[in-house]
Every structure is written in C-alpha cells, then in structure tokens.
Design a protein around this motif. Structure first.
Motif, PDB file in Angstrom:
ATOM      1  N   ALA A  71      -1.705   5.489   3.122  1.00 22.96           N
ATOM      2  CA  ALA A  71      -2.732   4.463   3.355  1.00 22.96           C
ATOM      3  C   ALA A  71      -2.242   3.456   4.392  1.00 22.96           C
ATOM      4  CB  ALA A  71      -3.078   3.760   2.048  1.00 22.96           C
ATOM      5  N   ARG A  72      -0.976   3.119   4.327  1.00 21.40           N
ATOM      6  CA  ARG A  72      -0.399   2.185   5.297  1.00 21.40           C
ATOM      7  C   ARG A  72      -0.412   2.794   6.700  1.00 21.40           C
ATOM      8  NH1 ARG A  72       4.043   0.813   2.420  1.00 21.40           N
ATOM      9  NH2 ARG A  72       5.332   2.409   3.369  1.00 21.40           N
ATOM     10  N   GLN A  73      -0.081   4.077   6.794  1.00 23.40           N
ATOM     11  CA  GLN A  73      -0.075   4.733   8.112  1.00 23.40           C
ATOM     12  C   GLN A  73      -1.491   4.842   8.679  1.00 23.40           C
ATOM     13  OE1 GLN A  73       2.134   8.279   7.006  1.00 23.40           O
ATOM     14  NE2 GLN A  73       4.004   7.463   7.943  1.00 23.40           N
ATOM     15  N   VAL A  74      -2.452   5.186   7.846  1.00 25.62           N
ATOM     16  CA  VAL A  74      -3.849   5.236   8.298  1.00 25.62           C
ATOM     17  C   VAL A  74      -4.316   3.837   8.685  1.00 25.62           C
ATOM     18  CG1 VAL A  74      -6.218   5.698   7.557  1.00 25.62           C
ATOM     19  CG2 VAL A  74      -4.404   7.336   7.016  1.00 25.62           C
ATOM     20  N   GLY A  75      -3.887   2.853   7.915  1.00 31.49           N
ATOM     21  CA  GLY A  75      -4.230   1.463   8.237  1.00 31.49           C
ATOM     22  C   GLY A  75      -3.713   1.039   9.597  1.00 31.49           C
ATOM     23  N   HIS A  76      -2.516   1.498   9.962  1.00 31.55           N
ATOM     24  CA  HIS A  76      -1.974   1.190  11.294  1.00 31.55           C
ATOM     25  C   HIS A  76      -2.858   1.790  12.394  1.00 31.55           C
ATOM     26  CE1 HIS A  76       1.706  -0.961  10.476  1.00 31.55           C
ATOM     27  NE2 HIS A  76       2.063  -0.067   9.553  1.00 31.55           N
ATOM     28  N   PHE A  77      -3.329   3.016  12.190  1.00 28.70           N
ATOM     29  CA  PHE A  77      -4.230   3.631  13.179  1.00 28.70           C
ATOM     30  C   PHE A  77      -5.509   2.815  13.306  1.00 28.70           C
ATOM     31  CE2 PHE A  77      -2.011   7.735  11.954  1.00 28.70           C
ATOM     32  CZ  PHE A  77      -1.288   7.805  13.133  1.00 28.70           C
ATOM     33  N   GLY A 111       3.314  10.821   8.059  1.00 26.85           N
ATOM     34  CA  GLY A 111       3.781  11.458   6.834  1.00 26.85           C
ATOM     35  C   GLY A 111       5.246  11.208   6.540  1.00 26.85           C
ATOM     36  N   LYS A 112       6.008  10.818   7.546  1.00 26.16           N
ATOM     37  CA  LYS A 112       7.423  10.520   7.336  1.00 26.16           C
ATOM     38  C   LYS A 112       7.553   9.087   6.826  1.00 26.16           C
ATOM     39  CE  LYS A 112       8.856  13.403  11.215  1.00 26.16           C
ATOM     40  NZ  LYS A 112       9.425  13.371  12.564  1.00 26.16           N
ATOM     41  N   ALA A 113       8.570   8.845   6.037  1.00 31.61           N
ATOM     42  CA  ALA A 113       8.817   7.480   5.561  1.00 31.61           C
ATOM     43  C   ALA A 113       9.146   6.603   6.762  1.00 31.61           C
ATOM     44  CB  ALA A 113       9.962   7.470   4.564  1.00 31.61           C
ATOM     45  N   MET A 124       0.834  -1.198   0.000  1.00 31.72           N
ATOM     46  CA  MET A 124       0.000   0.000   0.000  1.00 31.72           C
ATOM     47  C   MET A 124       0.874   1.255   0.000  1.00 31.72           C
ATOM     48  SD  MET A 124      -2.722  -1.300   2.873  1.00 31.72           S
ATOM     49  CE  MET A 124      -3.600   0.214   2.988  1.00 31.72           C
ATOM     50  N   PRO A 125       0.326   2.380  -0.513  1.00 32.90           N
ATOM     51  CA  PRO A 125       1.069   3.647  -0.426  1.00 32.90           C
ATOM     52  C   PRO A 125       1.306   4.035   1.045  1.00 32.90           C
ATOM     53  CG  PRO A 125      -0.868   3.862  -1.845  1.00 32.90           C
ATOM     54  CD  PRO A 125      -0.939   2.517  -1.207  1.00 32.90           C
ATOM     55  N   LEU A 126       2.294   4.884   1.260  1.00 29.25           N
ATOM     56  CA  LEU A 126       2.712   5.256   2.614  1.00 29.25           C
ATOM     57  C   LEU A 126       1.555   5.782   3.464  1.00 29.25           C
ATOM     58  CD1 LEU A 126       4.928   5.741   4.737  1.00 29.25           C
ATOM     59  CD2 LEU A 126       5.266   7.992   3.714  1.00 29.25           C
TER      60      LEU A 126
END
Length: 172
Positions: free
Chosen positions: A87-93, A159-161, A83-85
């Motif tokens: 989307a992946r970060q939102v997915g973790h939340f 937002g950070k890699a 997944m894009p960065l």
C-alpha cells in the motif's frame, strides 16, 4: 540507460545547487551594498530591491524541484509508514502522479506566461520579464525529470522491502 539518466540528473542537480548558492550570495551582496549606500551615502539604487526579489523567485522554484529530488517536501511520513509495504509503494506512485500533474501545469502555464509577458520590461532594470517567468517552466521540467527518476526506481524495486525514510518526524 538508467545509469546515464541518473548521471545527467546528478550533473543538473549539481549545477542547480551551485546556481542557487551563487544567487544567494548575490542577494547578500546587493542587500549589504544597499544598506551601506542608504545609511552612509543617502543613496538607494533603483535596482537594489528588484534584483534580489527576482533571484529569490528563482531560488524558490529551483528549491522546490530539489525538494522533490531529495524527498524533502512536507509529508505525513508517520501515517504513511504505518501502512503495509504494498500500500505504501502504491501510495508513492499515486503521490508521484499528483505531483507530476502539478509539474505539468507549471510547465504549461509557465510557458504561457513567458510567451504572453516575456517581452515586458522589468520595473527598474532594462531586462525583459522572460528571465523571471522562465523559472516556472524550468522548475516544472526539473520536477518531472526527478519524478521520472524516482518512479522508475520504484517500479524496478516494487515488492522489495524499502529502506527507512530519510525524513522521518522526530518527536519534540
């Protein structure tokens, strides 16, 4: 403030690991003692099955909490990492929120079990079930603490890699 919280959680994690090691050793010694007394002395202590079973319950619940801390629960990392960065970060939340719901259920229902059945005695030892049922709310609370820590770090770094996942699947 976050550093102090992290340090407290690291201390708790160290204590939990140590307790799990001690419980595992106790299970080993009780099992070895039971085999010895059963086959050589023809005697089986009545508590020799119950205590290891209850210790294993504690090890399981504490291990589930530590698996959240170290991100070792079963996951679909291969698909998640595609997944894009953002989307992946939102997915973790989202996933942290779902796990937090399960942890809250464990705390609430665990407290209910402790209150309702905590005064009952165990089968073969004169100890109340309070100590057995306490594993559930303790584990749920630890899970919530670890989730708060992880979510806060993810909010800070949004937002950070991100670094590569430590539990990537390896093809067989």
């Amino acid at each position: 403030m976050l550093k102090a919280f992290d340090q407290v959680l690291e201390g708790i994690t160290a204590c939990v690991k140590y307790a799990m090691i001690v419980m595992t050793c106790v299970i080993f010694f009780i099992t070895t003692y039971t085999v010895f007394t059963r086959y050589l002395l023809n005697i089986v202590p009545s508590w020799s099955e119950e205590i290891p079973r209850y210790l294993l319950v504690w090890i399981t619940y504490l291990g589930a909490a530590l698996a959240i801390k170290f991100k070792e629960h079963i996951s679909l990392d291969v698909f998640f990492n595609l997944m894009p960065l953002r989307a992946r970060q939102v997915g973790h939340f989202f996933l942290n929120g779902l796990v937090a719901i399960v942890a809250v259920i464990m705390v609430v229902y665990g407290i209910g079990l402790v209150n309702h059945f905590g005064e009952d005695l165990m089968e073969s030892i004169p100890v109340t079930n309070f100590w057995l049922y306490l594993a559930m709310p303790v584990s749920g609370t630890l899970m919530l603490l670890y989730l708060v820590q992880d979510t806060w770090k993810r909010i800070r770094d949004f937002g950070k890699a991100e670094a590569a996942s430590g539990s990537e699947m390896v093809p067989i």
